[in-house]
Design a protein around this motif. Structure first.
Motif, PDB file in Angstrom:
ATOM      1  N   ALA A  51      -0.848  13.526 -10.599  1.00  0.00           N
ATOM      2  CA  ALA A  51      -1.898  13.454 -11.610  1.00  0.00           C
ATOM      3  C   ALA A  51      -3.284  13.428 -10.967  1.00  0.00           C
ATOM      4  O   ALA A  51      -4.228  14.071 -11.450  1.00  0.00           O
ATOM      5  N   PHE A  52      -3.405  12.692  -9.864  1.00  0.00           N
ATOM      6  CA  PHE A  52      -4.662  12.605  -9.121  1.00  0.00           C
ATOM      7  C   PHE A  52      -5.077  13.984  -8.629  1.00  0.00           C
ATOM      8  O   PHE A  52      -6.224  14.428  -8.830  1.00  0.00           O
ATOM      9  N   ALA A  53      -4.154  14.700  -7.994  1.00  0.00           N
ATOM     10  CA  ALA A  53      -4.458  16.031  -7.463  1.00  0.00           C
ATOM     11  C   ALA A  53      -4.843  16.996  -8.577  1.00  0.00           C
ATOM     12  O   ALA A  53      -5.780  17.787  -8.443  1.00  0.00           O
ATOM     13  N   SER A  54      -4.116  16.925  -9.696  1.00  0.00           N
ATOM     14  CA  SER A  54      -4.406  17.806 -10.831  1.00  0.00           C
ATOM     15  C   SER A  54      -5.787  17.524 -11.405  1.00  0.00           C
ATOM     16  O   SER A  54      -6.562  18.447 -11.682  1.00  0.00           O
ATOM     17  N   SER A  97      -5.022   5.974  -0.956  1.00  0.00           N
ATOM     18  CA  SER A  97      -3.911   5.038  -1.089  1.00  0.00           C
ATOM     19  C   SER A  97      -4.046   4.202  -2.353  1.00  0.00           C
ATOM     20  O   SER A  97      -5.159   3.899  -2.798  1.00  0.00           O
ATOM     21  N   LEU A  98      -2.891   3.865  -2.910  1.00  0.00           N
ATOM     22  CA  LEU A  98      -2.792   2.983  -4.064  1.00  0.00           C
ATOM     23  C   LEU A  98      -2.316   1.631  -3.554  1.00  0.00           C
ATOM     24  O   LEU A  98      -1.252   1.533  -2.940  1.00  0.00           O
ATOM     25  N   ASN A  99      -3.087   0.597  -3.789  1.00  0.00           N
ATOM     26  CA  ASN A  99      -2.782  -0.722  -3.256  1.00  0.00           C
ATOM     27  C   ASN A  99      -2.548  -1.718  -4.384  1.00  0.00           C
ATOM     28  O   ASN A  99      -3.307  -1.760  -5.352  1.00  0.00           O
ATOM     29  N   MET A 100      -1.477  -2.511  -4.239  1.00  0.00           N
ATOM     30  CA  MET A 100      -1.091  -3.480  -5.255  1.00  0.00           C
ATOM     31  C   MET A 100      -1.134  -4.873  -4.645  1.00  0.00           C
ATOM     32  O   MET A 100      -0.693  -5.078  -3.517  1.00  0.00           O
ATOM     33  N   GLY A 110       0.821  -1.191   0.000  1.00  0.00           N
ATOM     34  CA  GLY A 110       0.000   0.000   0.000  1.00  0.00           C
ATOM     35  C   GLY A 110       0.864   1.253   0.000  1.00  0.00           C
ATOM     36  O   GLY A 110       1.858   1.334   0.726  1.00  0.00           O
ATOM     37  N   PHE A 111       0.522   2.212  -0.843  1.00  0.00           N
ATOM     38  CA  PHE A 111       1.243   3.484  -0.947  1.00  0.00           C
ATOM     39  C   PHE A 111       0.278   4.628  -0.678  1.00  0.00           C
ATOM     40  O   PHE A 111      -0.778   4.715  -1.303  1.00  0.00           O
ATOM     41  N   MET A 112       0.641   5.492   0.242  1.00  0.00           N
ATOM     42  CA  MET A 112      -0.150   6.700   0.437  1.00  0.00           C
ATOM     43  C   MET A 112       0.014   7.606  -0.787  1.00  0.00           C
ATOM     44  O   MET A 112       1.124   7.783  -1.286  1.00  0.00           O
ATOM     45  N   LEU A 113      -1.093   8.154  -1.256  1.00  0.00           N
ATOM     46  CA  LEU A 113      -1.055   9.109  -2.358  1.00  0.00           C
ATOM     47  C   LEU A 113      -1.205  10.502  -1.759  1.00  0.00           C
ATOM     48  O   LEU A 113      -2.262  10.841  -1.229  1.00  0.00           O
ATOM     49  N   PHE A 114      -0.137  11.282  -1.840  1.00  0.00           N
ATOM     50  CA  PHE A 114      -0.199  12.593  -1.203  1.00  0.00           C
ATOM     51  C   PHE A 114       0.694  13.584  -1.950  1.00  0.00           C
ATOM     52  O   PHE A 114       1.628  13.220  -2.653  1.00  0.00           O
ATOM     53  N   THR A 115       0.334  14.852  -1.793  1.00  0.00           N
ATOM     54  CA  THR A 115       1.182  15.949  -2.250  1.00  0.00           C
ATOM     55  C   THR A 115       1.521  16.763  -1.014  1.00  0.00           C
ATOM     56  O   THR A 115       1.155  16.407   0.103  1.00  0.00           O
ATOM     57  N   SER A 116       2.195  17.877  -1.205  1.00  0.00           N
ATOM     58  CA  SER A 116       2.548  18.716  -0.055  1.00  0.00           C
ATOM     59  C   SER A 116       1.314  19.307   0.607  1.00  0.00           C
ATOM     60  O   SER A 116       1.364  19.727   1.757  1.00  0.00           O
ATOM     61  N   GLU A 117       0.181  19.305  -0.110  1.00  0.00           N
ATOM     62  CA  GLU A 117      -1.017  19.949   0.410  1.00  0.00           C
ATOM     63  C   GLU A 117      -2.168  18.984   0.689  1.00  0.00           C
ATOM     64  O   GLU A 117      -3.092  19.322   1.427  1.00  0.00           O
ATOM     65  N   VAL A 157       9.810   0.574  -7.301  1.00  0.00           N
ATOM     66  CA  VAL A 157       9.143   1.023  -8.524  1.00  0.00           C
ATOM     67  C   VAL A 157       7.753   1.560  -8.202  1.00  0.00           C
ATOM     68  O   VAL A 157       7.324   2.587  -8.737  1.00  0.00           O
ATOM     69  N   GLY A 158       7.058   0.875  -7.296  1.00  0.00           N
ATOM     70  CA  GLY A 158       5.730   1.316  -6.913  1.00  0.00           C
ATOM     71  C   GLY A 158       5.736   2.689  -6.266  1.00  0.00           C
ATOM     72  O   GLY A 158       4.831   3.499  -6.491  1.00  0.00           O
ATOM     73  N   TRP A 159       6.771   2.961  -5.454  1.00  0.00           N
ATOM     74  CA  TRP A 159       6.856   4.273  -4.815  1.00  0.00           C
ATOM     75  C   TRP A 159       7.028   5.375  -5.861  1.00  0.00           C
ATOM     76  O   TRP A 159       6.399   6.440  -5.767  1.00  0.00           O
ATOM     77  N   LEU A 160       7.872   5.141  -6.862  1.00  0.00           N
ATOM     78  CA  LEU A 160       8.042   6.121  -7.938  1.00  0.00           C
ATOM     79  C   LEU A 160       6.731   6.325  -8.700  1.00  0.00           C
ATOM     80  O   LEU A 160       6.343   7.457  -9.010  1.00  0.00           O
ATOM     81  N   LEU A 161       6.060   5.208  -8.999  1.00  0.00           N
ATOM     82  CA  LEU A 161       4.787   5.305  -9.703  1.00  0.00           C
ATOM     83  C   LEU A 161       3.761   6.070  -8.880  1.00  0.00           C
ATOM     84  O   LEU A 161       3.046   6.934  -9.398  1.00  0.00           O
ATOM     85  N   ALA A 162       3.689   5.771  -7.584  1.00  0.00           N
ATOM     86  CA  ALA A 162       2.727   6.441  -6.710  1.00  0.00           C
ATOM     87  C   ALA A 162       2.996   7.936  -6.611  1.00  0.00           C
ATOM     88  O   ALA A 162       2.059   8.739  -6.508  1.00  0.00           O
ATOM     89  N   SER A 163       4.259   8.330  -6.657  1.00  0.00           N
ATOM     90  CA  SER A 163       4.598   9.755  -6.601  1.00  0.00           C
ATOM     91  C   SER A 163       4.070  10.490  -7.827  1.00  0.00           C
ATOM     92  O   SER A 163       3.485  11.574  -7.717  1.00  0.00           O
TER      93      SER A 163
END
Length: 243
Positions: free
Chosen positions: A172-175, A143-146, A131-138, A161-167
């Motif tokens: 993109a999600f926030a935008s 979470s993105l779960n694989m 599981g990766f938290m999906l977050f920006t500075s704001e 690789v998943g951490w890079l993808l989640a970043s």
């Protein structure tokens, strides 16, 4: 992408970023994030995005509710629903502890940690997950779960690789969400403006008075102003509004 080297990974992530920004809706963005996870992360057979919300329940207590925003496989949604049902699991821990990454190499080893979730997760066919938290500075977006059906399939390499993808995915999600919120805000203002014009014409009143009539009707009937405006536009009904 088994055996991918750094250059191949960089190219793949760049292509993913362009693809995500090309999506026209928030939902299509979330769907593509999940699909890219399966395509790019070694061992990932299914992926999904969820949110966990803490809500008040009776007698001063609270409960967590889980919402699946996107998934590539029924396994993902079943896992999300199971965690909400039993009130424990990796997504709950990640949310509570604000952990950026949580990898479970072998779900069979987690019975002491999650006694209710673990046996039923194995029955669903979950062998390992990250599981990766999906977050920006704001924003904390969810979470993105694989998932893999095989224990040990999601490795440290998968996590990297998943951490890079989640970043990339979080940006993109926030935008996409900001764009959708902006579109909804513009649409709402447009509807309210049109409804105000209808009231002005029917009641022969000034703009500020017409808007005040809409606002009062919204409050009196416990209806959101934008919903009332849409109703006026769609039906032409303004009999409930008084000068």
């Amino acid at each position: 992408m088994p055996g991918q080297d750094f250059e191949e990974l960089a190219v793949a992530l760049a292509e993913m970023a362009r693809d995500l920004l090309a999506q026209e809706t928030l939902q299509s963005t979330l769907d593509r994030i999940s699909e890219h996870a399966v395509e790019l992360v070694d061992g990932c057979e299914a992926a999904g995005i969820l949110t966990v919300r803490r809500r008040a329940s009776g007698r001063g207590g609270y409960r967590h509710t889980v919402r699946t925003l996107a998934c590539t496989d029924d396994l993902v949604e079943a896992s999300d629903q199971l965690q909400e049902e039993v009130g424990e699991g990796p997504c709950f821990d990640a949310t509570r502890d604000r952990r950026e990454v949580l990898r479970i190499a072998d779900m069979s080893d987690q019975a002491e940690r999650w006694p209710l979730f673990t046996p039923r997760a194995r029955e669903l066919g979950i062998g390992s997950m990250i599981g990766f938290m999906l977050f920006t500075s704001e924003q904390n977006l969810g979470s993105l779960n694989m998932y893999s059906r095989s224990p040990g399939a999601l490795t440290e390499r998968s996590e990297q690789v998943g951490w890079l993808l989640a970043s990339h995915a979080a940006v993109a999600f926030a935008s996409a969400r900001s764009g959708e919120d902006l579109h909804a805000s513009i649409a709402s203002r447009t509807d309210i403006g049109q409804a105000t014009g209808i009231v002005m014409e029917r009641h022969k009143v000034a703009e500020d008075q017409a808007f005040a009539m809409l606002s009062k009707a919204s409050q009196d009937n416990n209806i959101k102003l934008r919903e009332l405006a849409r109703h006026v536009i769609d039906t032409g009904e303004i009999s409930a509004l008084r000068v």
